[in-house]
Write an enzyme that holds these catalytic residues in place. Structure first.
Site, mmCIF file in Angstrom:
data_model
loop_
_atom_site.group_PDB
_atom_site.id
_atom_site.type_symbol
_atom_site.label_atom_id
_atom_site.label_comp_id
_atom_site.label_asym_id
_atom_site.label_seq_id
_atom_site.Cartn_x
_atom_site.Cartn_y
_atom_site.Cartn_z
ATOM 1 N N SER A 325 -7.875 116.148 7.428
ATOM 2 C CA SER A 325 -6.829 116.061 6.404
ATOM 3 C C SER A 325 -7.415 116.217 5.012
ATOM 4 O O SER A 325 -6.921 117.017 4.196
ATOM 5 C CB SER A 325 -6.097 114.722 6.524
ATOM 6 O OG SER A 325 -5.436 114.594 7.756
ATOM 7 N N ARG A 348 -6.164 111.202 -1.917
ATOM 8 C CA ARG A 348 -5.423 110.180 -1.159
ATOM 9 C C ARG A 348 -3.922 110.226 -1.495
ATOM 10 O O ARG A 348 -3.079 110.021 -0.617
ATOM 11 C CB ARG A 348 -5.993 108.791 -1.432
ATOM 12 C CG ARG A 348 -7.267 108.480 -0.644
ATOM 13 C CD ARG A 348 -7.538 106.998 -0.678
ATOM 14 N NE ARG A 348 -8.743 106.623 0.042
ATOM 15 C CZ ARG A 348 -8.793 106.341 1.345
ATOM 16 N NH1 ARG A 348 -7.689 106.426 2.067
ATOM 17 N NH2 ARG A 348 -9.915 105.988 1.923
ATOM 18 N N HIS A 351 -2.560 113.098 0.411
ATOM 19 C CA HIS A 351 -2.559 112.735 1.837
ATOM 20 C C HIS A 351 -1.380 111.826 2.163
ATOM 21 O O HIS A 351 -0.803 111.896 3.258
ATOM 22 C CB HIS A 351 -3.887 112.052 2.179
ATOM 23 C CG HIS A 351 -4.019 111.658 3.616
ATOM 24 N ND1 HIS A 351 -3.969 110.349 4.039
ATOM 25 C CD2 HIS A 351 -4.180 112.400 4.725
ATOM 26 C CE1 HIS A 351 -4.116 110.306 5.348
ATOM 27 N NE2 HIS A 351 -4.249 111.538 5.798
#
Length: 521
Positions: A325, A348, A351
């Site tokens: 990812s 992040r 994500h």
């Protein structure tokens, strides 16, 4: 008698850089040895250029040794009827192949111009009714959208006849996204067209069904055909799926050739009318195996009948899921404007929401990441507006078992909300004062909580070490963050402009301050 001595199966790649492993180019060469199928090799090629060098060797050997060779490629050999005439003035597959080969640029390291070409062709040949679509989010093209255009009502349509029969096939016009073949088709046709014209073996090669018709005998020793590996069920395997797929299809076609089924698959699909056959042979092509459901492509082995079904093919290792990812985000998102220390936090955030264009809306003050990370190192509490943010923080990443405090359900909150005439989310902020000095504040839901925090600070409340501003919604979310960005009251901040936000982003930001992109599971 079998039709072929060797079978080459190719899982093509539309990659824009050198790549190996999953979702790269794999090829498998099989041959018959008596009643057995022998795999000569099953290899991964880092570039299309490297594979074409191997194809030259394989075709050359077959011609020199008088062997019959079937080469199956998993990209479309044609476009929906009307495409060739629109682009070349002739309803002819070979004219379209040469048109593509004339204008596609595909370097030895896989760098290519497929998106630029699709954008230009949309403007030149499909003005006002674009056909090509799909592009990386971080790139912009004048006439190529990342959104699917309205379905065309006149030729060329969205799908070929063979794709409508297959039902699960993607449109050849789509260039980007999971399972698409549009990029592979442009780059694959380019390579095969050049090979036919320049390799010296063109006179020995027939392209099925364009040059052969739907036939079971072939004058030329080498046959190129379009295949669809998803027709075949994979057995459980430890290897890369693409590697297993090319081996499975090569072995299957070799078996089918031995028992007569391959000849039937090369024959005319029974549901095609004469007019559809003519279109397939002139322009659209066909997929080997499609339309012959009466010939099972995956027979049940009596020895395994009754066994539990094989598990689905997906990644199960949590660490590998995170790794892939984050690697995908680094590849697709535009991160250059962020200082290196802030990039893990932005990764992040992306994500958490799955949208790489979020990077364009991230705003921060100088030194914000450092201030937040330092506060956590000193043991500062994390104040959050909703329980979902609290539960999203990976506690193992917190440096000193920092307290995560959400007072939304405190018994004092509802009376306070009535007193101040505001939401419960805002009212709980009034109870933060004793914890606020030097704290990390993460707001991932309520715009009223962020507005109230700024009001409390204006009224003299202690200042936190950092404000992570990610309220979400249609009323007040964008405005509350705009206020923070315009005047953070001297407090370091990180926020996302606009309506987007959410608890997952807020907790992701805390996780990044605590541990970057470190251990997540």
């Amino acid at each position: 008698m079998p039709l072929f001595d060797r079978i080459l199966i190719v899982d093509w790649s539309g990659a824009g850089q050198t790549v190996t492993g999953k979702n790269s180019l794999w090829a498998c060469l099989a041959r018959r040895e008596g009643d057995r199928v022998v795999i000569d090799w099953n290899e991964n090629f880092a570039t299309r250029h490297a594979f074409m060098q191997r194809l030259d060797v394989v075709v050359g050997a077959a011609v020199a040794e008088g062997q019959r060779l079937l080469c199956g490629f998993d990209f479309a050999f044609g476009y929906p009827a009307g495409t060739a005439e629109r682009l070349t003035g002739k309803a002819d597959w070979r004219a379209l192949w040469r048109k593509i080969a004339d204008e596609i640029e595909d370097a030895p390291d896989n760098r290519n111009n497929r998106f630029d070409l699709a954008s230009r062709w949309n403007a030149t040949y499909f003005a006002g009714e674009p056909r090509f679509w799909g592009r990386p989010h971080q790139h912009a093209y004048a006439d190529l959208s990342d959104k699917k255009p309205p379905a065309p009502t006149n030729a060329p349509l969205a799908f070929r006849r063979s794709e409508l029969v297959a039902k699960t096939a993607k449109s050849v016009w789509q260039l980007s996204g999971a399972g698409v073949v549009g990029s592979q088709t442009l780059l694959g046709i380019n390579r095969l067209s050049r090979f036919l014209d320049d390799s010296g073996y063109g006179e020995h090669i027939a392209v099925w069904p364009f040059e052969t018709g739907f036939a079971t005998t072939f004058e030329k020793p080498v046959v190129f055909a379009e295949i669809y590996p998803s027709l075949f069920t994979l057995a459980a395997q430890d290897e890369v799926k693409d590697q297993a797929q090319v081996r499975t299809v090569a072995e299957a076609f070799a078996r089918f050739d031995a028992d007569g089924r391959l000849g039937s698959l090369l024959d005319r699909p029974p549901m095609l009318a004469d007019e559809e056959v003519a279109t397939s042979l002139a322009e659209e092509g066909w997929v080997l195996g499609i339309g012959h459901e009466e010939l099972p492509l995956g027979k049940v082995d009596p020895a395994t009948a009754g066994e539990p079904p094989l598990p689905l093919d997906y990644i199960r290792d949590p660490a590998e899921i995170y790794r892939q990812s984050f690697a995908t985000i680094r590849e697709e998102a535009s991160l250059d404007r962020f200082p290196p220390v802030l990039q893990p936090l932005v990764i992040r955030l992306i994500h958490a929401c799955g949208m790489v264009d979020l990077a364009d809306d991230v705003s921060w003050s100088d030194g914000a990441f450092e201030a937040g990370a330092a506060a956590l190192e000193k043991g500062a509490p994390v104040l959050v507006d909703v329980e979902m943010v609290r539960h999203g923080v990976i506690r193992r990443l917190l440096p000193v078992d920092n307290e995560i405090l959400c007072l939304l359900n405190d018994e004092r909150v509802r009376p306070k909300a009535d007193e101040i005439g505001n939401t419960r989310s805002a009212a709980q902020v009034d109870l933060w004062d004793e914890h606020l000095a030097g704290a990390v504040v993460a707001i991932g839901n309520a715009p009223t909580a962020l507005f109230r925090l700024l009001e409390r600070i204006d009224a003299g409340a202690p200042k936190p070490a950092i404000i992570l501003g990610f309220p979400v919604g249609f009323v007040g979310a964008a405005e509350s963050k705009d206020e923070l960005i315009a005047n953070s009251r001297g407090i370091p901040y990180i926020a996302v402009r606009g309506r987007r936000g959410g608890s997952a982003m807020a907790s992701a930001a805390v996780n990044a301050l605590a541990g970057g992109l470190g251990t997540n599971v």
